[in-house]
Design a protein around this motif. Structure first.
Motif, PDB file in Angstrom:
ATOM      1  N   LEU A 242       0.833  -1.205   0.000  1.00 34.52           N
ATOM      2  CA  LEU A 242       0.000   0.000   0.000  1.00 34.52           C
ATOM      3  C   LEU A 242       0.869   1.256   0.000  1.00 34.52           C
ATOM      4  O   LEU A 242       0.584   2.229  -0.721  1.00 34.52           O
ATOM      5  N   ASN A 243       1.951   1.233   0.772  1.00 34.24           N
ATOM      6  CA  ASN A 243       2.879   2.365   0.761  1.00 34.24           C
ATOM      7  C   ASN A 243       3.496   2.556  -0.612  1.00 34.24           C
ATOM      8  O   ASN A 243       3.642   3.685  -1.097  1.00 34.24           O
ATOM      9  N   ALA A 244       3.878   1.448  -1.261  1.00 35.55           N
ATOM     10  CA  ALA A 244       4.488   1.532  -2.593  1.00 35.55           C
ATOM     11  C   ALA A 244       3.519   2.171  -3.583  1.00 35.55           C
ATOM     12  O   ALA A 244       3.902   3.028  -4.393  1.00 35.55           O
ATOM     13  N   ALA A 245       2.246   1.752  -3.533  1.00 39.11           N
ATOM     14  CA  ALA A 245       1.251   2.328  -4.438  1.00 39.11           C
ATOM     15  C   ALA A 245       1.109   3.825  -4.212  1.00 39.11           C
ATOM     16  O   ALA A 245       0.981   4.604  -5.162  1.00 39.11           O
ATOM     17  N   ALA A 246       1.140   4.246  -2.953  1.00 38.20           N
ATOM     18  CA  ALA A 246       1.009   5.668  -2.642  1.00 38.20           C
ATOM     19  C   ALA A 246       2.227   6.454  -3.091  1.00 38.20           C
ATOM     20  O   ALA A 246       2.104   7.539  -3.681  1.00 38.20           O
ATOM     21  N   ARG A 251      -3.666   5.004  -6.394  1.00 37.16           N
ATOM     22  CA  ARG A 251      -4.730   5.187  -5.415  1.00 37.16           C
ATOM     23  C   ARG A 251      -4.835   3.887  -4.621  1.00 37.16           C
ATOM     24  O   ARG A 251      -5.482   2.932  -5.052  1.00 37.16           O
ATOM     25  N   PRO A 252      -4.178   3.782  -3.478  1.00 39.06           N
ATOM     26  CA  PRO A 252      -4.157   2.523  -2.731  1.00 39.06           C
ATOM     27  C   PRO A 252      -5.494   2.225  -2.059  1.00 39.06           C
ATOM     28  O   PRO A 252      -6.102   3.098  -1.426  1.00 39.06           O
ATOM     29  N   VAL A 253      -5.934   0.962  -2.203  1.00 38.73           N
ATOM     30  CA  VAL A 253      -7.191   0.496  -1.636  1.00 38.73           C
ATOM     31  C   VAL A 253      -6.894  -0.775  -0.840  1.00 38.73           C
ATOM     32  O   VAL A 253      -6.323  -1.733  -1.379  1.00 38.73           O
ATOM     33  N   ALA A 254      -7.260  -0.801   0.419  1.00 39.18           N
ATOM     34  CA  ALA A 254      -7.001  -1.966   1.269  1.00 39.18           C
ATOM     35  C   ALA A 254      -8.201  -2.911   1.229  1.00 39.18           C
ATOM     36  O   ALA A 254      -9.310  -2.525   1.586  1.00 39.18           O
ATOM     37  N   ALA A 255      -7.953  -4.149   0.780  1.00 34.67           N
ATOM     38  CA  ALA A 255      -8.971  -5.196   0.854  1.00 34.67           C
ATOM     39  C   ALA A 255      -8.833  -5.865   2.216  1.00 34.67           C
ATOM     40  O   ALA A 255      -7.859  -6.583   2.468  1.00 34.67           O
ATOM     41  N   LEU A 256      -9.757  -5.613   3.105  1.00 34.09           N
ATOM     42  CA  LEU A 256      -9.653  -6.110   4.465  1.00 34.09           C
ATOM     43  C   LEU A 256      -9.772  -7.631   4.498  1.00 34.09           C
ATOM     44  O   LEU A 256     -10.592  -8.215   3.800  1.00 34.09           O
ATOM     45  N   ARG A 257      -8.958  -8.266   5.325  1.00 30.23           N
ATOM     46  CA  ARG A 257      -9.116  -9.695   5.572  1.00 30.23           C
ATOM     47  C   ARG A 257     -10.170  -9.852   6.663  1.00 30.23           C
ATOM     48  O   ARG A 257      -9.979  -9.407   7.801  1.00 30.23           O
ATOM     49  N   VAL A 258     -11.255 -10.511   6.319  1.00 32.99           N
ATOM     50  CA  VAL A 258     -12.405 -10.640   7.211  1.00 32.99           C
ATOM     51  C   VAL A 258     -12.871 -12.094   7.180  1.00 32.99           C
ATOM     52  O   VAL A 258     -12.784 -12.768   6.162  1.00 32.99           O
ATOM     53  N   SER A 259     -13.366 -12.585   8.301  1.00 32.86           N
ATOM     54  CA  SER A 259     -13.976 -13.915   8.336  1.00 32.86           C
ATOM     55  C   SER A 259     -15.109 -13.939   9.354  1.00 32.86           C
ATOM     56  O   SER A 259     -15.016 -13.338  10.421  1.00 32.86           O
ATOM     57  N   ALA A 282       0.876   0.539   6.939  1.00 30.70           N
ATOM     58  CA  ALA A 282       0.499   1.460   5.863  1.00 30.70           C
ATOM     59  C   ALA A 282       0.500   2.888   6.414  1.00 30.70           C
ATOM     60  O   ALA A 282      -0.429   3.298   7.110  1.00 30.70           O
ATOM     61  N   LEU A 283       1.541   3.622   6.099  1.00 26.65           N
ATOM     62  CA  LEU A 283       1.710   4.968   6.652  1.00 26.65           C
ATOM     63  C   LEU A 283       1.035   6.039   5.808  1.00 26.65           C
ATOM     64  O   LEU A 283       0.643   7.083   6.324  1.00 26.65           O
ATOM     65  N   ALA A 284       0.911   5.789   4.503  1.00 28.99           N
ATOM     66  CA  ALA A 284       0.223   6.742   3.634  1.00 28.99           C
ATOM     67  C   ALA A 284      -1.281   6.504   3.721  1.00 28.99           C
ATOM     68  O   ALA A 284      -1.727   5.382   3.989  1.00 28.99           O
ATOM     69  N   PRO A 285      -2.095   7.530   3.518  1.00 29.60           N
ATOM     70  CA  PRO A 285      -3.553   7.345   3.550  1.00 29.60           C
ATOM     71  C   PRO A 285      -4.015   6.385   2.451  1.00 29.60           C
ATOM     72  O   PRO A 285      -3.573   6.472   1.308  1.00 29.60           O
ATOM     73  N   VAL A 286      -4.888   5.457   2.812  1.00 28.65           N
ATOM     74  CA  VAL A 286      -5.437   4.501   1.856  1.00 28.65           C
ATOM     75  C   VAL A 286      -6.951   4.456   2.038  1.00 28.65           C
ATOM     76  O   VAL A 286      -7.480   4.825   3.089  1.00 28.65           O
ATOM     77  N   ASP A 287      -7.647   3.987   1.013  1.00 25.87           N
ATOM     78  CA  ASP A 287      -9.089   3.793   1.109  1.00 25.87           C
ATOM     79  C   ASP A 287      -9.365   2.453   1.788  1.00 25.87           C
ATOM     80  O   ASP A 287      -8.726   1.443   1.465  1.00 25.87           O
ATOM     81  N   GLY A 310      -7.928   6.668  11.237  1.00 22.32           N
ATOM     82  CA  GLY A 310      -7.384   7.937  11.701  1.00 22.32           C
ATOM     83  C   GLY A 310      -6.746   8.698  10.556  1.00 22.32           C
ATOM     84  O   GLY A 310      -7.051   9.870  10.312  1.00 22.32           O
ATOM     85  N   ARG A 311      -5.874   8.023   9.804  1.00 20.60           N
ATOM     86  CA  ARG A 311      -5.248   8.651   8.635  1.00 20.60           C
ATOM     87  C   ARG A 311      -5.822   8.104   7.326  1.00 20.60           C
ATOM     88  O   ARG A 311      -5.601   8.672   6.261  1.00 20.60           O
ATOM     89  N   HIS A 312      -6.521   6.963   7.415  1.00 24.31           N
ATOM     90  CA  HIS A 312      -7.082   6.352   6.219  1.00 24.31           C
ATOM     91  C   HIS A 312      -8.491   6.858   5.962  1.00 24.31           C
ATOM     92  O   HIS A 312      -9.093   7.534   6.807  1.00 24.31           O
ATOM     93  N   ARG A 313      -9.050   6.485   4.804  1.00 23.06           N
ATOM     94  CA  ARG A 313     -10.364   6.961   4.385  1.00 23.06           C
ATOM     95  C   ARG A 313     -11.377   5.813   4.431  1.00 23.06           C
ATOM     96  O   ARG A 313     -11.238   4.848   3.675  1.00 23.06           O
TER      97      ARG A 313
END
Length: 362
Positions: A242-246, A251-259, A282-287, A310-313
């Motif tokens: 995610l940092n690399a994309a930023a 436009r970095p987008v985090a796919a949450l791991r959920v179960s 992930a230090l840069a803001p991501v969606d 806090g820093r993410h969207r």
């Protein structure tokens, strides 16, 4: 460090997909001599096995019951070595200094026809980059993209936290064959993609500038190393991707791991892996997209997602139509042995990330 070695005889050549072939083989030595095992060979590395061949196997993970798909791995056909490869360009060595290190032509290699394009490349120009922890999220993310933008070009960038050979992934082979992805870019020590890249950064640039992706999906290959500790899992690299994309202007987008079905409390709801990788690495803001699905479980997921922001969207995504998109996947949806019916949330949340990425194209 140890390797458990065995010799075996190939009884039968079974199913194959791009770059891989399954075998049934009888062990010739060790305490289980005479037993039949399921083995996997990558013909590009070891040659083409046939019934009656003697094969040298690495059974280390199989003997320990680890998650390699239940395979012994073919290391060599010692009595029938493959011919030398034809001379050609490329000097990137992957799986370096292991017995099966392989030399490839990197897309960013000086000998590559794309070298001049990538030599000073530094900008993804806002391309959405969806980053997932587990390989199993890949088809679900792509399904979500297609639900929103059926014609979008999606390219998979494979990191080296799981399997190193891209050929191990039936999902990649099936998605490519169905036209759901334009191809695979293997980065770091992973190899065998349609394009080879030295780093995640050049892999992202190659996906956009060479493969002409509209949306990029990043995840490790099949398999996931985890120790039950806060930092000891291979998916921590999702935060770094995610940092690399930023850094590269994507436009970095985090796919949450959920179960909703994992027996381990640390992985129910939003996994502790995501809380670390997205929340800490992930230090840069991501969606951070989540579906607007009803129910107490999804209310809890949304609450956990907001805690990361806090820093993410935080982004809420319509879930309507995503179940149908997932059901249409050309490859089997499976995470930790659970399918869509057993753990719908795992795939629905990943699909929401894909749908959100597709909305960024307009």
């Amino acid at each position: 460090m140890t390797i458990t070695w065995r010799s075996a005889t190939v009884d039968r050549v079974g199913a194959r997909w791009a770059g891989s072939v399954e075998l049934s083989a009888t062990l010739l030595d060790g305490p289980r001599a005479g037993e039949r095992v399921k083995a996997l060979a990558h013909p590009d590395l070891v040659g083409e096995p046939a019934a009656g061949d003697r094969v040298l196997l690495n059974v280390s993970a199989l003997a320990r019951g680890l998650g390699t798909g239940g395979y012994a791995l073919v290391v060599a056909l010692p009595d029938r070595l493959p011919p030398d490869p034809a001379p050609g360009p490329g000097h990137l060595v992957k799986a370096r200094y292991t017995p099966l290190q392989t030399m490839v032509l990197g897309v960013d290699d000086q000998e590559s026809p794309h070298h001049d394009l990538l030599a000073e490349a530094d900008d993804l120009a806002g391309t959405p980059v969806v980053v997932a922890d587990l390989h199993s999220a890949l088809p679900a993310v792509v399904a979500g993209v297609r639900a929103q933008a059926p014609g979008a070009r999606v390219t998979y960038v494979m990191t080296d936290g799981g399997a190193l050979p891209a050929a191990f992934s039936r999902a990649v082979a099936g998605l490519r064959e169905a036209g759901w992805i334009t191809g695979c870019v293997t980065t770091g020590q992973s190899f065998g993609g349609d394009l080879e890249a030295t780093t995640v950064h050049t892999g992202l640039l190659a996906a956009t500038l060479v493969a002409r992706a509209d949306v990029v999906v990043v995840a490790q290959g099949p398999g996931n190393l985890g120790t039950g500790s806060r930092w000891g899992f291979s998916g921590v690299a999702a935060g770094e991707a995610l940092n690399a994309a930023a850094v590269l202007g994507g436009r970095p987008v985090a796919a949450l791991r959920v179960s909703e079905a994992d027996a381990r409390a640390r992985h129910r709801g939003v996994s502790h892996h995501t809380l670390t990788a997205v929340g800490r690495v992930a230090l840069a803001p991501v969606d951070v997209p989540v579906p607007d699905a009803p129910g107490a479980f999804y209310d809890g997921v949304r609450e956990q997602a907001r805690s990361l922001c806090g820093r993410h969207r935080y982004v809420e995504v319509p879930a309507a139509g995503l179940d149908e998109a997932l059901a249409a996947s050309p490859v089997r949806l499976s995470t930790m042995g659970r399918g869509l019916e057993q753990d719908r949330a795992s795939f629905l949340v990943a699909a929401a990330a894909g749908r959100h990425a597709a909305t960024l194209l307009t």
